[in-house]
Design a protein around this motif. Structure first.
Motif, PDB file in Angstrom:
ATOM      1  N   ARG A   1      10.137  20.596  -6.087  1.00 29.07           N
ATOM      2  CA  ARG A   1      10.711  21.932  -5.974  1.00 29.07           C
ATOM      3  C   ARG A   1      12.156  21.846  -5.492  1.00 29.07           C
ATOM      4  O   ARG A   1      12.614  20.778  -5.059  1.00 29.07           O
ATOM      5  N   ALA A   2      12.847  22.970  -5.514  1.00 28.95           N
ATOM      6  CA  ALA A   2      14.242  23.010  -5.076  1.00 28.95           C
ATOM      7  C   ALA A   2      14.393  22.729  -3.588  1.00 28.95           C
ATOM      8  O   ALA A   2      15.447  22.266  -3.142  1.00 28.95           O
ATOM      9  N   ASP A   3      13.325  22.992  -2.809  1.00 27.49           N
ATOM     10  CA  ASP A   3      13.388  22.783  -1.355  1.00 27.49           C
ATOM     11  C   ASP A   3      12.903  21.405  -0.930  1.00 27.49           C
ATOM     12  O   ASP A   3      12.762  21.121   0.258  1.00 27.49           O
ATOM     13  N   GLY A   4      12.628  20.515  -1.894  1.00 29.21           N
ATOM     14  CA  GLY A   4      12.204  19.157  -1.572  1.00 29.21           C
ATOM     15  C   GLY A   4      10.712  18.956  -1.512  1.00 29.21           C
ATOM     16  O   GLY A   4      10.245  17.820  -1.435  1.00 29.21           O
ATOM     17  N   GLY A   5       9.947  20.066  -1.539  1.00 26.09           N
ATOM     18  CA  GLY A   5       8.493  19.952  -1.589  1.00 26.09           C
ATOM     19  C   GLY A   5       8.018  19.777  -3.020  1.00 26.09           C
ATOM     20  O   GLY A   5       8.820  19.569  -3.946  1.00 26.09           O
ATOM     21  N   PHE A   6       6.711  19.877  -3.217  1.00 29.45           N
ATOM     22  CA  PHE A   6       6.132  19.609  -4.534  1.00 29.45           C
ATOM     23  C   PHE A   6       5.097  20.660  -4.885  1.00 29.45           C
ATOM     24  O   PHE A   6       4.553  21.344  -4.025  1.00 29.45           O
ATOM     25  N   VAL A   7       4.804  20.752  -6.184  1.00 30.39           N
ATOM     26  CA  VAL A   7       3.738  21.609  -6.688  1.00 30.39           C
ATOM     27  C   VAL A   7       2.932  20.794  -7.693  1.00 30.39           C
ATOM     28  O   VAL A   7       3.470  19.938  -8.401  1.00 30.39           O
ATOM     29  N   VAL A   8       1.629  21.049  -7.736  1.00 27.47           N
ATOM     30  CA  VAL A   8       0.736  20.313  -8.627  1.00 27.47           C
ATOM     31  C   VAL A   8       0.804  20.931 -10.024  1.00 27.47           C
ATOM     32  O   VAL A   8       0.112  21.903 -10.338  1.00 27.47           O
ATOM     33  N   LEU A   9       1.680  20.374 -10.847  1.00 28.21           N
ATOM     34  CA  LEU A   9       1.843  20.779 -12.238  1.00 28.21           C
ATOM     35  C   LEU A   9       2.340  19.578 -13.041  1.00 28.21           C
ATOM     36  O   LEU A   9       2.947  18.664 -12.480  1.00 28.21           O
ATOM     37  N   HIS A  10       2.144  19.626 -14.350  1.00 22.71           N
ATOM     38  CA  HIS A  10       2.570  18.535 -15.217  1.00 22.71           C
ATOM     39  C   HIS A  10       3.947  18.779 -15.833  1.00 22.71           C
ATOM     40  O   HIS A  10       4.805  17.900 -15.841  1.00 22.71           O
ATOM     41  N   ASP A  11       4.160  19.987 -16.350  1.00 17.14           N
ATOM     42  CA  ASP A  11       5.388  20.271 -17.090  1.00 17.14           C
ATOM     43  C   ASP A  11       6.557  20.546 -16.143  1.00 17.14           C
ATOM     44  O   ASP A  11       6.362  20.947 -14.996  1.00 17.14           O
ATOM     45  N   GLU A  12       7.777  20.396 -16.641  1.00 14.59           N
ATOM     46  CA  GLU A  12       8.948  20.647 -15.802  1.00 14.59           C
ATOM     47  C   GLU A  12       9.286  22.130 -15.704  1.00 14.59           C
ATOM     48  O   GLU A  12       9.995  22.557 -14.786  1.00 14.59           O
ATOM     49  N   ASP A  13       8.768  22.934 -16.636  1.00 19.98           N
ATOM     50  CA  ASP A  13       8.959  24.379 -16.603  1.00 19.98           C
ATOM     51  C   ASP A  13       7.633  25.069 -16.322  1.00 19.98           C
ATOM     52  O   ASP A  13       6.559  24.543 -16.637  1.00 19.98           O
ATOM     53  N   LEU A  14       7.706  26.276 -15.769  1.00 18.79           N
ATOM     54  CA  LEU A  14       6.501  27.003 -15.398  1.00 18.79           C
ATOM     55  C   LEU A  14       5.772  27.579 -16.603  1.00 18.79           C
ATOM     56  O   LEU A  14       4.552  27.786 -16.554  1.00 18.79           O
ATOM     57  N   GLU A  15       6.493  27.859 -17.675  1.00 15.12           N
ATOM     58  CA  GLU A  15       5.848  28.400 -18.874  1.00 15.12           C
ATOM     59  C   GLU A  15       4.789  27.437 -19.391  1.00 15.12           C
ATOM     60  O   GLU A  15       4.951  26.233 -19.330  1.00 15.12           O
ATOM     61  N   GLY A  16       3.708  28.007 -19.907  1.00 14.31           N
ATOM     62  CA  GLY A  16       2.661  27.172 -20.494  1.00 14.31           C
ATOM     63  C   GLY A  16       1.492  26.963 -19.556  1.00 14.31           C
ATOM     64  O   GLY A  16       0.353  27.294 -19.877  1.00 14.31           O
ATOM     65  N   GLU A  17       1.765  26.409 -18.383  1.00 12.22           N
ATOM     66  CA  GLU A  17       0.675  26.153 -17.431  1.00 12.22           C
ATOM     67  C   GLU A  17       0.459  27.311 -16.467  1.00 12.22           C
ATOM     68  O   GLU A  17      -0.616  27.433 -15.889  1.00 12.22           O
ATOM     69  N   THR A  18       1.485  28.159 -16.284  1.00  7.24           N
ATOM     70  CA  THR A  18       1.416  29.191 -15.251  1.00  7.24           C
ATOM     71  C   THR A  18       1.915  30.539 -15.770  1.00  7.24           C
ATOM     72  O   THR A  18       2.395  30.666 -16.894  1.00  7.24           O
ATOM     73  N   SER A  19       1.844  31.528 -14.887  1.00 10.95           N
ATOM     74  CA  SER A  19       2.361  32.863 -15.211  1.00 10.95           C
ATOM     75  C   SER A  19       3.853  32.978 -14.941  1.00 10.95           C
ATOM     76  O   SER A  19       4.460  34.018 -15.214  1.00 10.95           O
TER      77      SER A  19
END
Length: 287
Positions: A57-75
């Motif tokens: 993430r932009a703040d140095g933390g992480f999120v459990v996702l595969h793609d680099e963009d939110l479209e597709g896997e998320t809302s």
């Protein structure tokens, strides 16, 4: 011994060798939702080997996702690398409208697990994107956790940075793409030399992740990549073998491939159908 109907998708055995079945993207079955916290909790209780993908993430933390963009896997919309924790809290997974799993949530979930549980953090960004701040975040949240963690990445610089900051975490590398290219350009002897260099390199990996068709192609050419790695004290994960019809079990082609793969004694096989693979293997063995 686990009865056929009680198979949990944890391992299969052949010739006295046990091969773990790793749940790909936190799915015990392909029908499970992608990156399911519920399936992960089940795996922690059962002592499963599981894999998830992490995006910075932009703040140095992480999120459990595969793609680099939110479209597709998320809302959501836009690059994950531009989002902060506050900007992701309201975003939901496309499947089931579930909340995202952030690294802070993940650390809390890992405080109590089965001692055999193993969770792979497959880092989808390189060291340039993650940087020292991201490594510090991992150190702050995953230094004292109950489950065993293995950090894998295509970026060798990132794995070296993890080794230096978090030496107690296991490390994995995946040279598959590079080795495919070398095999086509220079042949299997060059592949062997490159793989040996990776095994003795500065990442000091515990596990080598290799595409299972590459393993079989090399074996047919006389190069046992699994034995080569194991002789150097490394484990091998063969990815990703998933049954096309989990109810029917192995097709004849799948059976030939899984039999050849198991004869080479991989330490782990990545799959989206772990229980079905275990059941199908037992059925064949019983027959």
């Amino acid at each position: 011994m686990t009865r056929l109907l009680d198979a949990q998708g944890l391992e299969i055995s052949h010739g006295g060798h046990r091969t773990r079945l790793k749940w790909h993207r936190l799915r015990k079955r392909f029908a499970d939702p992608l990156f399911s916290a519920e399936v992960m909790a089940e795996g922690f209780a059962a002592g499963a080997s599981m894999e998830l993908d992490l995006r910075v993430r932009a703040d140095g933390g992480f999120v459990v996702l595969h793609d680099e963009d939110l479209e597709g896997e998320t809302s959501g919309h836009g690059p994950i690398a531009e989002k902060t924790i506050s900007g992701l809290r309201g975003v939901l997974m496309q499947e089931g409208g579930r909340p995202l799993i952030l690294s802070e949530d993940l650390a809390a979930m890992m405080q109590s697990t089965h001692p055999a549980a193993l969770l792979q953090f497959d880092m989808k960004d390189d060291y340039e994107a993650i940087g020292a701040r991201g490594i510090e975040h991992l150190a702050a949240h995953f230094r004292d956790i109950a489950a065993s963690v293995i950090v894998s990445a295509g970026s060798l610089d990132l794995i070296v940075a993890v080794k230096e900051k978090l030496p107690h975490l296991l490390r994995g590398i995946d040279p598959t793409d590079k080795l495919y290219d070398i095999s086509k350009a220079n042949g299997w002897k060059a592949v062997e030399m490159e793989l040996r260099a990776d095994l003795s390199g500065p990442t000091e990996p515990d596990t080598i992740y290799l595409h299972w068709p590459l393993i079989l192609e090399a074996a047919n050419a006389g190069l046992d990549m699994i034995a080569l790695c194991q002789d150097e004290g490394k484990r091998v994960d063969a990815w990703t073998f998933t049954l096309k019809d989990p109810e029917a079990g192995f097709s004849e082609e799948e059976w030939l491939n899984i039999s050849a793969l198991m004869a080479l004694k991989p330490d782990q096989i990545t799959t989206d159908e772990a229980p079905a693979t275990e059941r199908a293997w037992r059925r064949r063995m019983m027959a």
